[in-house]
Design a protein around this motif. Structure first.
Motif, mmCIF file in Angstrom:
data_model
loop_
_atom_site.group_PDB
_atom_site.id
_atom_site.type_symbol
_atom_site.label_atom_id
_atom_site.label_comp_id
_atom_site.label_asym_id
_atom_site.label_seq_id
_atom_site.Cartn_x
_atom_site.Cartn_y
_atom_site.Cartn_z
ATOM 1 N N VAL A 70 7.624 11.449 -33.157
ATOM 2 C CA VAL A 70 8.122 11.968 -31.883
ATOM 3 C C VAL A 70 8.381 10.810 -30.924
ATOM 4 O O VAL A 70 7.854 9.712 -31.096
ATOM 5 N N THR A 71 9.173 11.083 -29.918
ATOM 6 C CA THR A 71 9.508 10.064 -28.928
ATOM 7 C C THR A 71 8.722 10.322 -27.651
ATOM 8 O O THR A 71 8.943 11.334 -26.965
ATOM 9 N N LEU A 72 7.764 9.445 -27.356
ATOM 10 C CA LEU A 72 7.018 9.534 -26.110
ATOM 11 C C LEU A 72 6.467 8.153 -25.772
ATOM 12 O O LEU A 72 6.356 7.286 -26.644
ATOM 13 N N HIS A 73 6.137 7.968 -24.512
ATOM 14 C CA HIS A 73 5.589 6.677 -24.078
ATOM 15 C C HIS A 73 4.160 6.552 -24.594
ATOM 16 O O HIS A 73 3.385 7.521 -24.529
ATOM 17 N N PRO A 74 3.785 5.377 -25.121
ATOM 18 C CA PRO A 74 2.424 5.213 -25.660
ATOM 19 C C PRO A 74 1.319 5.604 -24.685
ATOM 20 O O PRO A 74 0.250 6.054 -25.106
ATOM 21 N N SER A 75 1.576 5.444 -23.388
ATOM 22 C CA SER A 75 0.549 5.784 -22.402
ATOM 23 C C SER A 75 0.275 7.286 -22.370
ATOM 24 O O SER A 75 -0.742 7.731 -21.820
ATOM 25 N N LYS A 76 1.174 8.068 -22.954
ATOM 26 C CA LYS A 76 1.032 9.528 -22.913
ATOM 27 C C LYS A 76 0.292 10.087 -24.128
ATOM 28 O O LYS A 76 0.132 11.307 -24.241
ATOM 29 N N ILE A 77 -0.163 9.239 -25.029
ATOM 30 C CA ILE A 77 -0.846 9.735 -26.228
ATOM 31 C C ILE A 77 -2.088 10.561 -25.869
ATOM 32 O O ILE A 77 -2.301 11.636 -26.443
#
Length: 378
Positions: A64-71
């Protein structure tokens, strides 16, 4: 014995807290919907599916595409989605949760029976915002504007015609839902005997896992029923599933062979004369007066072809399972249909428009989840 003042106060406090919980639960309900929307937007079901139907959070992140800070936020999103049954979860190695597809999320992946476009439409801004000012809408006289027009300044059909992006979203959603229900209704068409046996075996396993039921098949049985060649004979076995086999025209011995090879113990052929009109999830868009007009035209059409009946695939509020989720979904969908001044009808409301259209009788068969098959006879 009378309650002491302290006991009475404690009881009252708990009642107040329970009341607050109820209101909070309703208020937070939209968060469940938006969590599902986020899962669709991020293609989380596809990510789990691509890992064989179960995946850890690090595995999901690779797809999926998301910013690493949002894990860490994704973990919280998955907690909501597992609590609500969209995904399953169990502890894996190193106590890393493993998320799996459930029967619900399996409907969000693959090319067959995929309801994602319909849910994307339902959860989209255009539909959801139609309910932002529902309280104000109640202060206006029917029939116009509908909540949708009240919010967007034009009818849904007009917006779909003039906004290509929304038009595609709307078309894709409607096609997906229609394809889903027709896959349930007409799932076996064009298959060989061997393939039919495989499919029916899977259906047998499915109904066994749900506590029993029957398979429904719509097709011609050569030599059954009337010998009048001007009439079409449709054969039906009713209950949990419904299927239409539209390949070879089989006689009863051929059907018997398929059914028994699939592991079923018995069957029953019920000849139904001249099925001429099928209306799938259309009448809930229209007022009673418009529905009467549509049904009158159907009645004329089947009369001009030598008789028959009308089959309506639509919701009958109160029909089917008494399960709380089933009943609640029907009632919520009825309120939802107000967004275009439509309605989901209960049996008395269906009876009214059916008889006003000149039909003599009807039969409600609640075998399509929250929707039903309504047979209408001249």
């Amino acid at each position: 014995m009378a309650l002491s003042k302290k006991q009475h106060t404690s009881t009252d406090q708990q009642a107040v807290l329970d009341a607050q919980l109820l209101l909070w639960h309703h208020t937070m309900g939209y968060v469940k919907s938006m969590a599902l929307k986020a899962a669709l937007d991020l293609s989380i079901p596809d990510a789990v599916h691509q890992h064989g139907g179960s995946a850890t959070l690090p595995q999901i992140v690779t797809k999926v595409t998301l910013h690493p800070s949002k894990i860490p936020c994704l973990r919280r999103l998955m907690r909501v989605l597992t609590l609500t049954g969209v995904f399953s979860v169990h502890a894996g190695g190193d106590d890393e949760p493993v998320y799996g597809l459930t029967p619900a999320s399996r409907l969000l992946v693959g090319s067959g029976m995929n309801v994602t476009p319909f849910l994307t439409l339902m959860l989209g801004t255009v539909f959801v915002s139609s309910f932002f000012d529902l309280g104000e809408w109640f202060r206006h006289e029917l029939p116009d504007p509908s909540p949708f027009k009240f919010a967007h300044g034009r009818h849904i059909w007009d917006l779909a015609d003039h906004d290509a992006s929304f038009g595609k979203l709307f078309d894709d959603g409607m096609v997906a839902d229609s394809s889903f229900i027709m896959d349930v209704v007409w799932i076996l068409h064009d298959w060989s005997d061997a393939e039919c046996v495989k499919i029916l075996k899977n259906c047998k396993k499915a109904i066994a896992s749900q506590g029993g039921g029957k398979v429904i098949i719509l097709d011609m049985v050569v030599g059954a029923g009337s010998s009048d060649e001007k009439h079409v004979e449709t054969q039906i076995l009713f209950d949990l599933f419904m299927m239409f086999i539209n390949g070879a025209e089989r006689d009863e011995l051929e059907w018997k062979k398929i059914i028994f090879e699939a592991g079923f113990s018995s069957y029953k052929i019920i000849p139904v004369l001249g099925v001429r009109s099928i209306i799938e999830w259309i009448l809930h868009d229209w007022s009673d007066a418009e529905c009467v007009k549509i049904l009158k035209n159907c009645k004329k059409a089947i009369a001009s072809q030598g008789g028959g009946k009308v089959i309506i695939l639509d919701m009958v509020v109160g029909a089917g399972s008494s399960d709380e989720k089933h009943v609640e979904t029907q009632i919520l969908f009825d309120l939802f249909m107000m967004f275009i001044n439509g309605a989901e009808r209960d049996e008395l409301e269906w009876k009214k428009i059916i008889f006003e259209a000149g039909f003599s009788s009807y039969k409600i068969i609640p075998v399509l989840g929250v929707r039903s098959i309504i047979e209408v006879y001249p």
